[in-house]
Design an enzyme around this catalytic site. Sequence first.
Site, PDB file in Angstrom:
ATOM      1  CG  HIS A 157      -2.167  -0.638   1.263  1.00 54.33           C
ATOM      2  ND1 HIS A 157      -2.663  -1.350   2.378  1.00 54.33           N
ATOM      3  CD2 HIS A 157      -2.946  -0.817   0.134  1.00 54.33           C
ATOM      4  CE1 HIS A 157      -3.754  -1.901   2.112  1.00 54.33           C
ATOM      5  NE2 HIS A 157      -3.994  -1.610   0.700  1.00 54.33           N
ATOM      6  CB  CYS A 251      -2.554   0.536   8.614  1.00 56.97           C
ATOM      7  SG  CYS A 251      -1.167  -0.041   7.582  1.00 56.97           S
TER       8      CYS A 251
HETATM    9  N1  ARG Z   1      -3.833  -7.167   6.428  1.00 55.26           N
HETATM   10  C1  ARG Z   1      -4.140  -5.806   6.024  1.00 55.26           C
HETATM   11  C2  ARG Z   1      -4.303  -6.131   4.423  1.00 55.26           C
HETATM   12  O1  ARG Z   1      -3.347  -6.743   3.929  1.00 55.26           O
HETATM   13  C3  ARG Z   1      -3.344  -4.821   6.312  1.00 55.26           C
HETATM   14  C4  ARG Z   1      -3.889  -3.517   5.954  1.00 55.26           C
HETATM   15  C5  ARG Z   1      -2.967  -2.213   6.234  1.00 55.26           C
HETATM   16  N2  ARG Z   1      -3.376  -1.074   6.199  1.00 55.26           N
HETATM   17  C6  ARG Z   1      -2.761  -0.142   5.224  1.00 55.26           C
HETATM   18  N3  ARG Z   1      -3.578   1.145   5.344  1.00 55.26           N
HETATM   19  N4  ARG Z   1      -1.849  -0.184   4.790  1.00 55.26           N
HETATM   20  O2  ARG Z   1      -4.898  -5.592   3.930  1.00 55.26           O
END
Ligand code: ARG
Length: 258
Positions: A157, A251
């Site tokens: 991300h 996150c």
């Molecule tokens: N386990 C989640 C996923 O893979 C983690 C999300 C993390 N969020 C972020 N904004 N980077 O989607």
Amino acid sequence: MCRPSYFDVTYSINPWMAPDRPTSAETGLAQWKGLFDTFVELGHDVELIEPVPGLPDMVFAANGAIVVDGKVLVARFRHPQRGDESAAYLEWFGRGGWSEVRQARYVNEGEGDFLWAGGEMLAGTGFRSESRAHAEVREFFGCPVTGLTLVDPRFYHLDTALAVLGDRKIMYYPAAFSPESRAVLAERFPDAILAEESDAAVFGLNALSDGHNVVLPRAATGLAAQLREHGYRPLGADLTELLKAGGSVKCCTLELRT
Ligand code: ARG
């Protein structure tokens, strides 16, 4: 924010997630509470969305939507394991107070991939949000959108590889981006703080800044020193339990821009 009442790692949709390794919902909750308290002490108004059983990643509220100027674009998740989170966000924002609320048409993981940099949107693609989502965001918010391509699966991300610190000031980990995107960032943000691999690897860039105070993972000590040199006040948070799901400070936080 979303209390991690049902936090667990039961599936793997990024390289950090190892369902076989034990996780503690109790530790996750205590660490999350520490972050919540930090935000409250800094004077933020923190709103909560109720966690839903069976959606262990819902603690990562950043992914739920993009909110700018009271307009809300609710996420459309890439993986079915997180798909039902969208309904919870549509319901929450549907309670009122927002000028427009709708769900994104294309895969769009909210503020995980879309970071508001004062007047323009920095938009990630490569692993999660589609580039068609970038055009949709441009249209919906009527703002310029700069597309950036992520290339290292650990930084899947945009908010794991780049953080907005203040007006026109960012910090990022160059190796997480394609050569083209690296060139765009270098040209657009010549005085950015560049993170070392060791700080990026503990999710140091998954940080939240109010323009002065920067809350970031405690282990990112090199980045904290760099921030201090640039006049910011770094505040370390311990979210190591949540990192087992591939998330940290940013996150856990969706910014509500009214
Ligand atoms: N386990 C989640 C996923 O893979 C983690 C999300 C993390 N969020 C972020 N904004 N980077 O989607």
